[in-house]
Design a protein around this motif. Structure first.
Motif, PDB file in Angstrom:
ATOM      1  N   LEU A  17      -4.496   2.676   6.309  1.00 36.61           N
ATOM      2  CA  LEU A  17      -4.122   1.477   5.561  1.00 36.61           C
ATOM      3  C   LEU A  17      -3.221   0.581   6.395  1.00 36.61           C
ATOM      4  N   GLY A  18      -2.366   1.175   7.221  1.00 39.83           N
ATOM      5  CA  GLY A  18      -1.515   0.376   8.098  1.00 39.83           C
ATOM      6  C   GLY A  18      -2.326  -0.415   9.101  1.00 39.83           C
ATOM      7  N   MET A  19      -3.361   0.195   9.653  1.00 50.46           N
ATOM      8  CA  MET A  19      -4.259  -0.507  10.567  1.00 50.46           C
ATOM      9  C   MET A  19      -4.947  -1.668   9.871  1.00 50.46           C
ATOM     10  N   ILE A  20      -5.412  -1.446   8.635  1.00 54.43           N
ATOM     11  CA  ILE A  20      -6.090  -2.506   7.890  1.00 54.43           C
ATOM     12  C   ILE A  20      -5.133  -3.657   7.596  1.00 54.43           C
ATOM     13  N   ARG A  21      -3.928  -3.337   7.162  1.00 57.72           N
ATOM     14  CA  ARG A  21      -2.938  -4.391   6.866  1.00 57.72           C
ATOM     15  C   ARG A  21      -2.610  -5.194   8.124  1.00 57.72           C
ATOM     16  N   GLU A  22      -2.487  -4.524   9.226  1.00 60.69           N
ATOM     17  CA  GLU A  22      -2.180  -5.225  10.478  1.00 60.69           C
ATOM     18  C   GLU A  22      -3.302  -6.182  10.853  1.00 60.69           C
ATOM     19  N   ARG A  23      -4.528  -5.750  10.697  1.00 58.96           N
ATOM     20  CA  ARG A  23      -5.665  -6.610  11.046  1.00 58.96           C
ATOM     21  C   ARG A  23      -5.688  -7.873  10.197  1.00 58.96           C
ATOM     22  N   PHE A  24      -5.372  -7.743   8.916  1.00 56.10           N
ATOM     23  CA  PHE A  24      -5.470  -8.903   8.020  1.00 56.10           C
ATOM     24  C   PHE A  24      -4.125  -9.583   7.784  1.00 56.10           C
ATOM     25  N   GLY A  25      -3.117  -9.184   8.522  1.00 58.14           N
ATOM     26  CA  GLY A  25      -1.815  -9.840   8.417  1.00 58.14           C
ATOM     27  C   GLY A  25      -1.168  -9.669   7.068  1.00 58.14           C
ATOM     28  N   ALA A  26      -1.402  -8.528   6.424  1.00 57.17           N
ATOM     29  CA  ALA A  26      -0.862  -8.288   5.084  1.00 57.17           C
ATOM     30  C   ALA A  26       0.393  -7.424   5.182  1.00 57.17           C
ATOM     31  N   GLY A  72       2.555  -3.656   0.461  1.00 49.89           N
ATOM     32  CA  GLY A  72       2.542  -4.016  -0.950  1.00 49.89           C
ATOM     33  C   GLY A  72       1.690  -5.228  -1.264  1.00 49.89           C
ATOM     34  N   GLU A  73       1.267  -5.973  -0.240  1.00 48.45           N
ATOM     35  CA  GLU A  73       0.426  -7.144  -0.464  1.00 48.45           C
ATOM     36  C   GLU A  73      -1.033  -6.708  -0.580  1.00 48.45           C
ATOM     37  N   PHE A  74      -1.738  -7.252  -1.568  1.00 46.64           N
ATOM     38  CA  PHE A  74      -3.119  -6.853  -1.836  1.00 46.64           C
ATOM     39  C   PHE A  74      -4.053  -7.323  -0.724  1.00 46.64           C
ATOM     40  N   VAL A  75      -4.943  -6.430  -0.294  1.00 47.11           N
ATOM     41  CA  VAL A  75      -5.964  -6.763   0.702  1.00 47.11           C
ATOM     42  C   VAL A  75      -7.332  -6.679   0.021  1.00 47.11           C
ATOM     43  N   PRO A  76      -8.020  -7.816  -0.190  1.00 50.48           N
ATOM     44  CA  PRO A  76      -9.318  -7.793  -0.871  1.00 50.48           C
ATOM     45  C   PRO A  76     -10.406  -7.228   0.030  1.00 50.48           C
ATOM     46  N   LEU A  77     -11.528  -6.891  -0.581  1.00 54.08           N
ATOM     47  CA  LEU A  77     -12.656  -6.361   0.188  1.00 54.08           C
ATOM     48  C   LEU A  77     -13.306  -7.455   1.017  1.00 54.08           C
ATOM     49  N   HIS A  78     -13.603  -8.593   0.386  1.00 56.87           N
ATOM     50  CA  HIS A  78     -14.221  -9.700   1.119  1.00 56.87           C
ATOM     51  C   HIS A  78     -13.957 -10.998   0.356  1.00 56.87           C
ATOM     52  N   ALA A  79     -12.993 -11.755   0.823  1.00 58.68           N
ATOM     53  CA  ALA A  79     -12.656 -13.033   0.195  1.00 58.68           C
ATOM     54  C   ALA A  79     -13.329 -14.174   0.946  1.00 58.68           C
ATOM     55  N   PRO A  80     -13.711 -15.239   0.251  1.00 60.39           N
ATOM     56  CA  PRO A  80     -14.298 -16.389   0.954  1.00 60.39           C
ATOM     57  C   PRO A  80     -13.258 -17.114   1.794  1.00 60.39           C
ATOM     58  N   THR A  81     -13.733 -17.781   2.833  1.00 62.07           N
ATOM     59  CA  THR A  81     -12.868 -18.578   3.702  1.00 62.07           C
ATOM     60  C   THR A  81     -13.354 -20.017   3.692  1.00 62.07           C
ATOM     61  N   PHE A  82     -12.467 -20.941   3.397  1.00 60.96           N
ATOM     62  CA  PHE A  82     -12.789 -22.368   3.393  1.00 60.96           C
ATOM     63  C   PHE A  82     -11.924 -23.037   4.452  1.00 60.96           C
ATOM     64  N   ALA A  83     -12.525 -23.276   5.611  1.00 58.26           N
ATOM     65  CA  ALA A  83     -11.742 -23.706   6.771  1.00 58.26           C
ATOM     66  C   ALA A  83     -12.204 -25.038   7.355  1.00 58.26           C
ATOM     67  N   GLY A  84     -13.174 -25.700   6.702  1.00 54.16           N
ATOM     68  CA  GLY A  84     -13.748 -26.897   7.309  1.00 54.16           C
ATOM     69  C   GLY A  84     -13.890 -28.062   6.358  1.00 54.16           C
TER      70      GLY A  84
END
Length: 390
Positions: free
Chosen positions: A7-16, A19-31
């Motif tokens: 879980l620590g590896m996953i949080r590090e990858r997603f910058g969480a 205690g901060e929730f990490v979703p499975l797959h959230a949409p990204t609106f960047a453009g």
């Protein structure tokens, strides 16, 4: 097996943070999503006619290498339409995989056809060409008119629907060859695999028609939506006609020449899709980087967890990253622990023949299917926005 380390590896990858929730797959609106949506509102073209619908179809055909693309309201609608266009009728049989989201079987059922479940390959998690050939050799026969039928049921075997699981291409060229040999229609369920290629060719383009999904949890999203991919111009024209209520063009009259379907994607959804497609290269780059992080981590993990890497001859979009646990018990312990600690993980779908609607459907031994269903876990796989434009 240290779950906190995972879980620590996953949080590090997603910058969480802890205690901060990490979703499975959230949409990204960047453009240009907001810009294009505002254009729809300003021009009042928010329904099924508009410039973004035509543009999205052109852009998707160009991206996938399909000759034509036709939008639909959902990926399920697209698959339903694909099966109809392939000539599937009530009481036909459709050979597919039980290791799939239920939309695959729902689309078959809308027609009144019957799914037959064939085993998958352990490495691709998609329909196994070896198992497909074995089932056909043992269970199919041609009648006096040359129609391919199931020996036991007498039903016509009309189509094969492989699914590219989590964006990993199955051995689709071998499946296509078997379909051609037996005279069966190939309908690709490419719902999860936009941006995935097998031997240099985009998934969904190996048969006459394939279906892609743009649901909110997909690599790119239109909120809800789907796409039909064609190598046949006339079939694409007919699909566009049927999905718009089969209305004959007229300046004012309402004339319809077939049973039609209200499956046409609204312009406002297509606008979102156009903006998302502009960003897809960055999205795919980020997702492959995430897959590499997972792959390297689990190579050194002593707990026997195996990362499901892209199969040979494939470029996967890594829509949902997957790992295989040593046992169902270990899988369930991790699912409970990770979700209790704010990192969203999920098992693979319940097998279709374990559901009451499909429990009487014919199936083969399902050896790989059952093992994967017992051991696979999906890990968070959202696009990491800080990496999109790097």
């Amino acid at each position: 097996m240290d779950y906190d380390l995972i879980l620590g590896m996953i949080r590090e990858r997603f910058g969480a943070k802890e205690g901060e929730f990490v979703p499975l797959h959230a949409p990204t609106f960047a453009g240009n999503e907001k810009k294009y949506l505002n254009e729809c509102i300003d021009t009042t073209f928010v329904s099924s006619v508009g410039a973004f619908v035509d543009r999205f179809e052109r852009d998707m055909a160009a991206f996938t290498g399909a000759r034509r693309a036709v939008v639909c309201v959902s990926g399920t609608n697209a698959l339903h339409m694909a099966l109809m266009l392939a000539g599937t009728e009530r009481d036909d049989e459709v050979l597919t995989q039980a290791l799939s989201f239920i939309a695959t079987c729902n689309a078959i059922s809308y027609i009144g056809a019957h799914p037959v479940f064939i085993d998958v390959d352990a490495d691709t998690m998609g329909l196994s060409p070896r198992a497909l050939r074995r089932w056909l050799e043992n269970n199919s026969v041609r009648d006096a008119e040359g129609v391919l039928r199931n020996r036991k049921t007498g039903r016509r075997i009309k189509a094969v629907v492989p699914m590219h699981t989590f964006g990993h291409p199955c051995r689709i060229d071998e499946i296509a060859s078997i379909c051609e040999e037996y005279g069966i229609e190939l309908v690709e369920d490419a719902a999860e695999s936009i941006g995935s290629f097998y031997k240099g060719k985009h998934t969904g383009t190996f048969g006459r028609v394939g279906a892609i999904s743009f649901n909110g949890n997909k690599t790119i999203t239109t909120g809800g939506g789907g796409m039909l991919l064609f190598n046949d111009e006339k079939l694409a024209d007919f699909a566009k006609h049927l999905t718009t209520q089969a209305k004959v063009p007229s300046r004012w009259e309402f004339v319809h020449d077939h049973i039609g379907y209200n499956y046409r994607m609204p312009n406002i959804n297509a606008a979102l899709g156009c903006a998302q497609l502009e960003e897809i290269d960055g999205f795919l780059k980020s997702k492959r980087e995430t897959a590499e992080v997972y792959k390297k981590f689990f190579e050194g993990e002593p707990g026997g967890i195996r990362f499901m890497a892209e199969p040979a001859n494939s470029v996967s979009n890594y829509w949902l990253n997957a790992v295989s646990f040593p046992s169902r018990e270990e899988r369930d312990r991790f699912l409970e622990y990770s979700n209790d600690h704010g990192v969203m993980t999920r098992p693979i779908w319940e097998l279709m023949w374990r559901l009451p609607m499909f429990e009487k459907c014919e199936r083969d031994g399902q050896e790989n299917t059952i093992r994967l269903a017992d051991t696979i876990v999906n890990l968070p796989s959202s696009v990491v926005r800080r990496n999109v434009n790097n």
